[in-house]
Design a protein around this motif. Structure first.
Motif, PDB file in Angstrom:
ATOM      1  N   MET A 149      10.428  13.463  39.977  1.00 53.35           N
ATOM      2  CA  MET A 149      10.078  14.222  38.806  1.00 53.35           C
ATOM      3  C   MET A 149       9.472  13.317  37.742  1.00 53.35           C
ATOM      4  O   MET A 149       8.530  13.696  37.054  1.00 53.35           O
ATOM      5  CB  MET A 149      11.331  14.931  38.281  1.00 53.35           C
ATOM      6  N   SER A 150       9.985  12.086  37.627  1.00 55.79           N
ATOM      7  CA  SER A 150       9.491  11.178  36.593  1.00 55.79           C
ATOM      8  C   SER A 150       8.053  10.725  36.884  1.00 55.79           C
ATOM      9  O   SER A 150       7.322  10.401  35.959  1.00 55.79           O
ATOM     10  CB  SER A 150      10.411   9.969  36.463  1.00 55.79           C
ATOM     11  N   ILE A 151       7.661  10.709  38.146  1.00 56.93           N
ATOM     12  CA  ILE A 151       6.288  10.331  38.494  1.00 56.93           C
ATOM     13  C   ILE A 151       5.294  11.349  37.935  1.00 56.93           C
ATOM     14  O   ILE A 151       4.221  10.995  37.477  1.00 56.93           O
ATOM     15  CB  ILE A 151       6.107  10.149  40.025  1.00 56.93           C
ATOM     16  N   TYR A 152       5.713  12.623  37.910  1.00 58.49           N
ATOM     17  CA  TYR A 152       4.841  13.665  37.366  1.00 58.49           C
ATOM     18  C   TYR A 152       4.717  13.531  35.848  1.00 58.49           C
ATOM     19  O   TYR A 152       3.653  13.755  35.277  1.00 58.49           O
ATOM     20  CB  TYR A 152       5.362  15.056  37.730  1.00 58.49           C
ATOM     21  N   MET A 153       5.792  13.144  35.211  1.00 57.71           N
ATOM     22  CA  MET A 153       5.743  12.935  33.761  1.00 57.71           C
ATOM     23  C   MET A 153       4.830  11.752  33.431  1.00 57.71           C
ATOM     24  O   MET A 153       4.046  11.812  32.483  1.00 57.71           O
ATOM     25  CB  MET A 153       7.151  12.730  33.197  1.00 57.71           C
ATOM     26  N   LEU A 154       4.952  10.697  34.191  1.00 55.13           N
ATOM     27  CA  LEU A 154       4.090   9.533  33.994  1.00 55.13           C
ATOM     28  C   LEU A 154       2.628   9.920  34.213  1.00 55.13           C
ATOM     29  O   LEU A 154       1.750   9.537  33.429  1.00 55.13           O
ATOM     30  CB  LEU A 154       4.503   8.403  34.948  1.00 55.13           C
ATOM     31  N   TYR A 155       2.387  10.680  35.244  1.00 59.72           N
ATOM     32  CA  TYR A 155       1.027  11.152  35.530  1.00 59.72           C
ATOM     33  C   TYR A 155       0.496  11.999  34.364  1.00 59.72           C
ATOM     34  O   TYR A 155      -0.644  11.838  33.946  1.00 59.72           O
ATOM     35  CB  TYR A 155       1.021  11.965  36.834  1.00 59.72           C
ATOM     36  N   ALA A 156       1.316  12.877  33.820  1.00 63.24           N
ATOM     37  CA  ALA A 156       0.910  13.731  32.706  1.00 63.24           C
ATOM     38  C   ALA A 156       0.592  12.899  31.465  1.00 63.24           C
ATOM     39  O   ALA A 156      -0.387  13.157  30.758  1.00 63.24           O
ATOM     40  CB  ALA A 156       2.000  14.755  32.399  1.00 63.24           C
ATOM     41  N   ILE A 157       1.403  11.869  31.189  1.00 66.05           N
ATOM     42  CA  ILE A 157       1.161  10.992  30.038  1.00 66.05           C
ATOM     43  C   ILE A 157      -0.161  10.250  30.196  1.00 66.05           C
ATOM     44  O   ILE A 157      -0.956  10.163  29.261  1.00 66.05           O
ATOM     45  CB  ILE A 157       2.344  10.013  29.852  1.00 66.05           C
ATOM     46  N   ILE A 158      -0.412   9.718  31.394  1.00 67.83           N
ATOM     47  CA  ILE A 158      -1.668   9.002  31.657  1.00 67.83           C
ATOM     48  C   ILE A 158      -2.845   9.957  31.506  1.00 67.83           C
ATOM     49  O   ILE A 158      -3.860   9.611  30.898  1.00 67.83           O
ATOM     50  CB  ILE A 158      -1.637   8.350  33.059  1.00 67.83           C
ATOM     51  N   LEU A 159      -2.707  11.163  32.025  1.00 68.56           N
ATOM     52  CA  LEU A 159      -3.781  12.148  31.930  1.00 68.56           C
ATOM     53  C   LEU A 159      -4.060  12.517  30.468  1.00 68.56           C
ATOM     54  O   LEU A 159      -5.225  12.589  30.065  1.00 68.56           O
ATOM     55  CB  LEU A 159      -3.419  13.403  32.742  1.00 68.56           C
ATOM     56  N   LEU A 160      -3.024  12.695  29.696  1.00 62.19           N
ATOM     57  CA  LEU A 160      -3.199  12.995  28.274  1.00 62.19           C
ATOM     58  C   LEU A 160      -3.901  11.843  27.549  1.00 62.19           C
ATOM     59  O   LEU A 160      -4.783  12.053  26.727  1.00 62.19           O
ATOM     60  CB  LEU A 160      -1.855  13.281  27.609  1.00 62.19           C
ATOM     61  N   PHE A 161      -3.508  10.616  27.875  1.00 69.00           N
ATOM     62  CA  PHE A 161      -4.143   9.443  27.269  1.00 69.00           C
ATOM     63  C   PHE A 161      -5.632   9.398  27.602  1.00 69.00           C
ATOM     64  O   PHE A 161      -6.466   9.151  26.737  1.00 69.00           O
ATOM     65  CB  PHE A 161      -3.451   8.157  27.741  1.00 69.00           C
ATOM     66  N   ILE A 162      -5.974   9.656  28.876  1.00 67.42           N
ATOM     67  CA  ILE A 162      -7.372   9.646  29.299  1.00 67.42           C
ATOM     68  C   ILE A 162      -8.158  10.738  28.577  1.00 67.42           C
ATOM     69  O   ILE A 162      -9.258  10.510  28.093  1.00 67.42           O
ATOM     70  CB  ILE A 162      -7.480   9.790  30.835  1.00 67.42           C
ATOM     71  N   LEU A 163      -7.570  11.918  28.484  1.00 67.78           N
ATOM     72  CA  LEU A 163      -8.262  13.031  27.820  1.00 67.78           C
ATOM     73  C   LEU A 163      -8.490  12.756  26.333  1.00 67.78           C
ATOM     74  O   LEU A 163      -9.529  13.115  25.789  1.00 67.78           O
ATOM     75  CB  LEU A 163      -7.485  14.334  28.019  1.00 67.78           C
ATOM     76  N   ARG A 164      -7.525  12.129  25.661  1.00 70.82           N
ATOM     77  CA  ARG A 164      -7.674  11.821  24.230  1.00 70.82           C
ATOM     78  C   ARG A 164      -8.725  10.737  24.008  1.00 70.82           C
ATOM     79  O   ARG A 164      -9.352  10.692  22.958  1.00 70.82           O
ATOM     80  CB  ARG A 164      -6.346  11.360  23.639  1.00 70.82           C
TER      81      ARG A 164
END
Length: 183
Positions: A1-16
């Motif tokens: 589950m934590s891998i998905y959270m990490l992925y979401a954080i990275i994706l948000l960073f890339i989008l910003r």
């Protein structure tokens, strides 16, 4: 589950920071292009130099360089070449592919005639690698026993005179590709 959270954080960073990300990606691509062009040039230059070798140079090559020479020779003649491991090769040094044919090749750069063992090894490689054909190529000749064995096992033998013909054909192909085309 934590891998998905990490992925979401990275994706948000890339989008910003999409503009910065695209800039770095573009920079990476622009830096990679010259590297890959240089690698391609060096590889083709090595093949070109290898193909210029004469029989005297071939006779002085070690086994590995002879295999590389044959690989370059067959590449010019339209084959796809795969090198087998230096040890544990199951009797084949090269695997050639052209159209729907595959060929196991045993390369023997020898100072004397090649014997039965090379024929037996490549015959086994034909079964192991599931190739259509098996060849032994040498810069020398074959013993009478090797010729008899090859006939029985359906192995093609390419001796010095056949190698000279292959070299001449590949040089003709190379020269045809290097000639400037009329406008």
């Amino acid at each position: 589950m934590s891998i998905y959270m990490l992925y979401a954080i990275i994706l948000l960073f890339i989008l910003r920071n999409i503009k910065v990300f695209i800039g770095y990606a573009l920079l990476a691509v622009l830096l990679a292009i010259p590297y890959f062009l240089l690698c391609w040039y060096v590889k083709n230059e090595e093949k070109r130099k290898l193909l210029q070798a004469g029989l005297d140079e071939i006779d002085r090559m070690d086994g590995i360089h002879f295999e590389q020479y044959l690989g370059a020779l067959f590449t010019v003649n339209g084959y796809t070449v795969q090198y087998t491991p230096a040890t544990g090769d199951y009797g084949a040094d090269l695997l050639l592919r052209k159209e729907n044919r595959t060929i196991a090749v045993q390369a023997k750069r020898y100072n004397s005639a090649v014997g039965v063992k090379a024929v037996q090894e490549v015959s086994g490689a034909k079964g192991y690698y599931r190739t259509d054909e098996a060849w032994v190529i040498t810069n020398n000749t074959f013993t009478k026993n090797a010729c008899n064995c090859a006939e029985r096992l359906n192995v093609r033998l390419i001796d010095r005179s056949d190698l000279i013909k292959l070299i001449a054909e590949s040089k003709a192909i190379t020269q045809a590709h290097e000639k400037p085309r009329p406008v």
